[in-house]
Design a protein around this motif. Sequence first.
Motif, PDB file in Angstrom:
ATOM      1  N   VAL A 147      17.324   6.419   1.898  1.00  0.00           N
ATOM      2  CA  VAL A 147      16.521   5.301   2.182  1.00  0.00           C
ATOM      3  C   VAL A 147      16.102   5.394   3.577  1.00  0.00           C
ATOM      4  CG1 VAL A 147      17.648   3.760   0.448  1.00  0.00           C
ATOM      5  CG2 VAL A 147      18.402   4.078   2.650  1.00  0.00           C
ATOM      6  N   SER A 148      14.642   4.501   3.782  1.00  0.00           N
ATOM      7  CA  SER A 148      14.386   4.386   5.044  1.00  0.00           C
ATOM      8  C   SER A 148      13.529   3.196   5.185  1.00  0.00           C
ATOM      9  CB  SER A 148      13.335   5.795   5.465  1.00  0.00           C
ATOM     10  OG  SER A 148      12.237   5.303   6.275  1.00  0.00           O
ATOM     11  N   PRO A 149      13.271   2.656   6.377  1.00  0.00           N
ATOM     12  CA  PRO A 149      12.592   1.532   6.535  1.00  0.00           C
ATOM     13  C   PRO A 149      11.062   1.511   5.922  1.00  0.00           C
ATOM     14  CG  PRO A 149      13.658   1.990   8.621  1.00  0.00           C
ATOM     15  CD  PRO A 149      14.072   2.951   7.781  1.00  0.00           C
ATOM     16  N   CYS A 150      10.652   2.929   5.863  1.00  0.00           N
ATOM     17  CA  CYS A 150       9.347   3.319   5.078  1.00  0.00           C
ATOM     18  C   CYS A 150       9.488   3.534   3.524  1.00  0.00           C
ATOM     19  CB  CYS A 150       8.784   4.242   5.879  1.00  0.00           C
ATOM     20  SG  CYS A 150       8.541   3.953   7.650  1.00  0.00           S
ATOM     21  N   GLY A 151      10.601   3.689   3.144  1.00  0.00           N
ATOM     22  CA  GLY A 151      10.430   4.014   1.640  1.00  0.00           C
ATOM     23  C   GLY A 151      11.964   4.456   1.078  1.00  0.00           C
ATOM     24  N   ASN A 188       0.777  -1.274  -0.199  1.00  0.00           N
ATOM     25  CA  ASN A 188      -0.025  -0.152  -0.003  1.00  0.00           C
ATOM     26  C   ASN A 188       0.927   1.340   0.019  1.00  0.00           C
ATOM     27  OD1 ASN A 188      -2.424  -1.506   0.251  1.00  0.00           O
ATOM     28  ND2 ASN A 188      -1.998  -1.790   2.433  1.00  0.00           N
ATOM     29  N   GLN A 189       1.886   1.342  -0.714  1.00  0.00           N
ATOM     30  CA  GLN A 189       2.850   2.362  -0.697  1.00  0.00           C
ATOM     31  C   GLN A 189       2.241   3.328  -1.466  1.00  0.00           C
ATOM     32  OE1 GLN A 189       6.691   1.610  -2.258  1.00  0.00           O
ATOM     33  NE2 GLN A 189       5.941   1.329  -4.331  1.00  0.00           N
ATOM     34  N   ARG A 190       2.726   4.723  -1.260  1.00  0.00           N
ATOM     35  CA  ARG A 190       2.431   5.685  -1.898  1.00  0.00           C
ATOM     36  C   ARG A 190       3.604   6.313  -2.897  1.00  0.00           C
ATOM     37  NH1 ARG A 190      -1.326   9.512  -1.823  1.00  0.00           N
ATOM     38  NH2 ARG A 190       0.153  11.202  -2.074  1.00  0.00           N
ATOM     39  N   THR A 191       3.151   6.920  -4.079  1.00  0.00           N
ATOM     40  CA  THR A 191       4.394   7.323  -5.075  1.00  0.00           C
ATOM     41  C   THR A 191       3.992   8.985  -5.228  1.00  0.00           C
ATOM     42  OG1 THR A 191       4.478   5.231  -6.103  1.00  0.00           O
ATOM     43  CG2 THR A 191       5.296   7.174  -7.300  1.00  0.00           C
ATOM     44  N   PHE A 192       4.848   9.722  -4.827  1.00  0.00           N
ATOM     45  CA  PHE A 192       4.895  11.129  -5.089  1.00  0.00           C
ATOM     46  C   PHE A 192       6.069  11.401  -5.991  1.00  0.00           C
ATOM     47  CE2 PHE A 192       6.279  15.460  -4.040  1.00  0.00           C
ATOM     48  CZ  PHE A 192       4.873  16.228  -4.230  1.00  0.00           C
ATOM     49  N   VAL A 193       5.726  12.056  -6.856  1.00  0.00           N
ATOM     50  CA  VAL A 193       6.562  12.616  -8.048  1.00  0.00           C
ATOM     51  C   VAL A 193       6.593  14.281  -8.119  1.00  0.00           C
ATOM     52  CG1 VAL A 193       7.683  12.541 -10.255  1.00  0.00           C
ATOM     53  CG2 VAL A 193       6.586  10.483  -9.219  1.00  0.00           C
ATOM     54  N   VAL A 219      12.004  14.510  -8.328  1.00  0.00           N
ATOM     55  CA  VAL A 219      12.060  14.064  -7.258  1.00  0.00           C
ATOM     56  C   VAL A 219      11.116  12.697  -6.884  1.00  0.00           C
ATOM     57  CG1 VAL A 219      12.103  14.142  -4.697  1.00  0.00           C
ATOM     58  CG2 VAL A 219      13.080  15.845  -6.037  1.00  0.00           C
ATOM     59  N   LEU A 220      11.526  11.663  -6.692  1.00  0.00           N
ATOM     60  CA  LEU A 220      10.580  10.439  -6.565  1.00  0.00           C
ATOM     61  C   LEU A 220      10.518  10.133  -5.374  1.00  0.00           C
ATOM     62  CD1 LEU A 220       8.895   8.156  -7.947  1.00  0.00           C
ATOM     63  CD2 LEU A 220      10.934   6.946  -8.249  1.00  0.00           C
ATOM     64  N   LEU A 221       9.379   9.916  -4.616  1.00  0.00           N
ATOM     65  CA  LEU A 221       9.304   9.493  -3.284  1.00  0.00           C
ATOM     66  C   LEU A 221       8.077   8.304  -3.228  1.00  0.00           C
ATOM     67  CD1 LEU A 221       9.508   9.476  -0.026  1.00  0.00           C
ATOM     68  CD2 LEU A 221       7.645  11.188  -0.136  1.00  0.00           C
ATOM     69  N   GLN A 222       8.722   7.159  -2.791  1.00  0.00           N
ATOM     70  CA  GLN A 222       8.057   6.028  -2.750  1.00  0.00           C
ATOM     71  C   GLN A 222       7.971   5.497  -1.375  1.00  0.00           C
ATOM     72  OE1 GLN A 222       9.944   3.600  -5.601  1.00  0.00           O
ATOM     73  NE2 GLN A 222       7.767   3.457  -6.844  1.00  0.00           N
ATOM     74  N   HIS A 223       6.793   5.458  -0.674  1.00  0.00           N
ATOM     75  CA  HIS A 223       6.850   5.218   0.701  1.00  0.00           C
ATOM     76  C   HIS A 223       5.351   4.717   1.461  1.00  0.00           C
ATOM     77  CE1 HIS A 223       4.110   8.823   2.170  1.00  0.00           C
ATOM     78  NE2 HIS A 223       4.315   9.124   0.785  1.00  0.00           N
TER      79      HIS A 223
END
Length: 301
Positions: free
Chosen positions: A47-51, A4-9, A61-65
């Motif tokens: 990087v993070s345990p959440c994304g 159920n991750q979100r992708t923000f660009v 910029v790409l954030l998947q989390h």
Amino acid sequence: MYNNQRTFVKKFNNMDLDKITDLINRTFSNKLLPSEPKSTYEFSRFVSPCGVLVVFKSGKVLLQHKGLDDVEEFLISINSYGNYSIMIGADEVGKGELFGGILVCGVRILSDTYKKLERLASGMDTKRNAHLDRLEKFVSEIKSLGVEYALDEIPVEKLEPRSMNKLLTLSYVKVIKEVVDNVSPDTSKGSTRIVIDDFGMSRNDRNSVLASFSFADVVIEPKADDNYLECKVASLISRYYREKFLEYINSKYVVDGIKPGSGNLSDTNTIKWIRKWYESYGSIPPFVRRWKIIDNIQKSS
């Protein structure tokens, strides 16, 4: 990778990549750890345990989390549109398809709604056929924000390959003029940006467009819907209306259980449907473009 991750660009135009990276590093040092880029296209990676968050050399910029909502909100809060108070974008859909005309959309965004629109458009892909329900919700939400847009269709019967780009130029100018309403030529230079997705515009057509909108800062570049929110919104709106059209023909023009499909040249179901329709009725529906592939199908049937 994450359920159920979100992708923000987000695309940062004309913003120093070192500055973006430093802002992220300083603000979220307790959440995001710097990591080695994984390709030559990446400028920095966290990087993070959440994304994962990637800053590309292109400025994207790409954030998947899952759970890094504060990081997403921070990225949204960064002003990526400079000092512009009005942003106008134009894009089209359907240029290379077999079905229907080309639909051109012009949209006007005010700076006070920019960040809300950025959030709404996040994760939506302008290149692929999207779920109609999601597009419908998006269009409804931007209307509630007071976003103005105009549409123009170049009908099938006018789509001759040799004149297509000229017709597109005229259509782009038309929709932009419709949404320019109340923009003062005397005060808008430097405060109004107009972005047009470059479909292969000739030098003469480009100069004509620049002259038509000399009161604004005009950007004409390929893949503008990837780089400018105003073009992405215009692309998603035009995509919504095209999906509505495809929904209609796929419900009304069924032959032997075969539906028209997407209308893409690469869609084998579309080609199969055209053959079956012609074999059954001896003609082609008016929404099908009379391209060479249609002549070949008719000759071989």
